[in-house]
Design an enzyme around this catalytic site. Structure first.
Site, PDB file in Angstrom:
ATOM      1  CD  GLU A   1      -2.783   1.197   2.274  1.00 20.47           C
ATOM      2  OE1 GLU A   1      -3.575   2.344   2.463  1.00 20.47           O
ATOM      3  OE2 GLU A   1      -2.939   0.245   2.922  1.00 20.47           O
TER       4      GLU A   1
ATOM      5  CD  GLU B   1       6.013 -15.689  -9.692  1.00 21.38           C
ATOM      6  OE1 GLU B   1       6.338 -16.900  -9.057  1.00 21.38           O
ATOM      7  OE2 GLU B   1       6.719 -14.635  -8.917  1.00 21.38           O
TER       8      GLU B   1
END
Length: 415
Positions: free
Chosen positions: A132, A224
Site C-alpha cells: 500500500e 506466476e
C-alpha cells in the site's frame, strides 16, 4: 499526452484505447537477468554475496566486467524476437529473499522514479508494486496506469483483504494471484496424467485463489504459474515421463485460464535448464565450468525452488524430528504458513540460506585467474544463440497463442 492510449480497468476486464478487451500474456520478469536468482543462474545464495565473492577473486574491474557482460548477453534482440513468436506481449520482475529485495524506503524511492519516467507512456500496461505505501507513492505521480497488486503469502491469499480499503477506493487496479500447482514439482504425491479427478482438483485450486476477485467484480491477473522440468543428467530414465506429465499439466492450466479469459505470466523465460522456455546449452563454457558444482547443488537441494531432497532425506528427517520434538505444535505455524510448512522452514534456513552461504566462495573460486576474454566467453553462454529452447513447453504456449491474440488490440504492453 498519451493518457487516452493507456490501458484501463472496467469491471472484470482490461480495455485498450478503443474499448476492446486486452489480454496480457508474458513472463513475470526475465527472471535471473536484472535480479539474479540462484536456481536460474546456477549460483548459490544471494546476488550481493556472489558479487562480493567474485570481486574478491577477480578484483573490482574484472568482476564488474563479467556482470556487465552477463547483463548484455542474457536478453538481446534475438530473445525479444523469440519471445514475441510465442505470442507473449508483456513482462515484469520478481523479488524474494534470495533476489536481494531492497529495503522498504528504497523500494518506494525506486517506484517513484519509475512512475516519473513512464508516466503517460502507452507501452506500459501498468505497475506491480509491493504494498500500500508504494501504491500511494505511485498514484501521487501517475494516476493513469493500471496497478497490479499481489495477495498475501506470495499472492495466494486475499482472505484478509478489506474491500473498502482496497478495490473500494483504488481505481484502475488489478489483483494478482500465483497459481502454482503441486503437481508440477518433485514433491508431488502423484504424477499428473490429466485424469478427471486431477483436472477437478486443478480447477478447484485456481478457483479458491480467485474467489475474492470474482466476488468483487475485478479482473484477474495470474502473475506466476508453471511446472519445473526433469533433466537427464540428474533424473535419468524418469526424465521423459516426468516432463510429459508436467507439459500436460501446463496445458491443463492454460485451458482453465482461457476459459476464464484472464491475463497471465508464466514463470520463467530463461535459466540453466530447470524451468525456462529457453535454457543454457550444456556444451557452453559456463555449464562446463560449473558441471560438478551444479551436480553438487542439485544433490544437496541447496536451492529452494522446486528442490528434490530425495538424496538427503536420510540426513534431514532426523534433524526435522529433533526440531519437531522440541517445538510445541501450537507454535510451529510461523508466517508465511501454510506456504512455508514447518519442514520447509527448517530446510529454508539450514540448506537454502546457511549451506548456500558456505558455497558462495566455492562458486566464485571457479573464476580464479581468468582474463577478460575468458570471462566474456563464459558470459556469452547466456546469449540466445548459445541456448536451447524447451520445445514441448513452447509448443503448448503457441497452441494457446491464438486465444490471447484474438482479443489483443493496440500496442504490445509491458508491465
Amino acid at each position: 499526452m498519451f493518457a487516452t492510449d493507456i490501458l484501463k480497468v472496467a469491471g472484470t476486464k482490461i480495455l485498450g484505447k478503443d474499448g476492446n478487451e486486452v489480454f496480457l500474456r508474458g513472463v513475470p520478469g526475465v527472471g535471473g537477468w536484472m535480479n539474479m536468482e540462484n536456481f536460474i543462474t546456477g549460483d548459490p545464495g544471494r546476488e550481493f554475496q556472489i558479487r562480493q565473492a567474485l570481486k574478491e577473486v577477480l578484483g573490482e574491474d574484472k568482476s564488474k566486467f563479467f556482470f556487465d557482460k552477463f547483463l548484455e548477453y542474457f536478453f538481446t534482440e534475438s530473445d525479444a524476437k523469440f519471445y514475441k513468436s510465442l505470442g507473449l506481449n508483456c513482462t515484469c520482475q520478481n523479488g524474494d529473499w534470495h533476489a536481494d529485495i531492497a529495503r522498504h524506503d528504497r523500494s518506494i524511492w525506486l517506484w517513484e522514479k519509475l512512475a516519473e519516467h513512464f508516466k503517460g507512456n502507452p507501452w506500459i500496461a501498468g505497475y506491480s508494486p509491493l504494498n500500500e505505501p508504494v501504491y500511494e507513492a505511485i498514484r501521487k505521480i501517475d494516476g493513469n496506469h493500471i496497478l497490479f497488486l499481489d495477495g498475501n503469502t506470495f499472492a495466494s491469499d486475499f482472505s484478509h483483504s478489506d474491500v473498502k480499503e482496497t478495490c473500494g477506493k483504488w481505481e484502475n487496479t488489478v489483483y494478482s494471484v500465483h497459481d502454482y500447482s503441486n503437481y508440477g514439482f518433485p514433491s508431488a504425491s502423484e504424477v499428473y496424467t490429466g485424469a478427471e479427478t486431477q483436472k477437478a482438483k486443478l480447477g478447484r485450486g485456481y478457483q479458491r485463489k480467485v474467489v475474492w476477485m470474482k466476488q468483487n467484480n475485478l479482473p484477474i491477473w495470474n502473475g506466476e504459474f508453471g511446472p519445473v522440468y526433469a533433466r537427464k543428467m540428474y533424473d535419468g530414465a524418469d526424465t521423459d515421463k516426468t516432463n510429459e506429465s508436467r507439459t500436460k499439466l501446463l496445458d491443463g492450466q492454460l485451458k482453465i485460464y482461457d476459459e476464464d479469459r484472464i491475463s497471465w505470466s508464466i514463470w520463467l523465460y530463461k535459466d540453466i535448464g530447470y524451468q525456462g522456455m529457453v535454457y543454457i546449452n550444456p556444451e557452453t563454457a559456463y555449464m562446463k565450468l560449473f558441471k560438478e558444482f551444479l551436480e553438487k547443488k542439485f544433490r544437496l537441494a541447496v536451492d529452494a525452488w522446486g528442490a528434490d531432497d530425495s538424496k538427503i532425506r536420510d540426513v534431514y528427517e532426523p534433524f526435522e524430528k529433533f526440531i519437531g520434538d522440541n517445538v510445541d505444535p501450537k507454535y510451529r505455524d510461523l508466517y508465511p504458513a501454510p506456504v512455508w510448512k514447518f519442514d520447509s522452514r527448517i530446510s529454508r534456513i539450514s540448506r537454502n540460506i546457511l549451506l548456500a552461504e558456505f558455497m558462495v566462495k566455492e562458486w566464485a573460486g571457479h573464476f580464479t585467474g581468468m582474463d577478460e576474454a575468458q570471462l566474456d566467453e563464459i558470459a556469452q553462454s547466456f546469449k540466445f544463440e548459445n541456448c536451447l529452447t524447451r520445445e514441448t513447453l513452447d509448443k503448448v504456449l503457441v497452441a494457446h497463442k491464438s486465444v490471447g491474440k484474438k482479443f489483443l488490440f493496440g500496442r504490445s504492453p509491458i508491465i
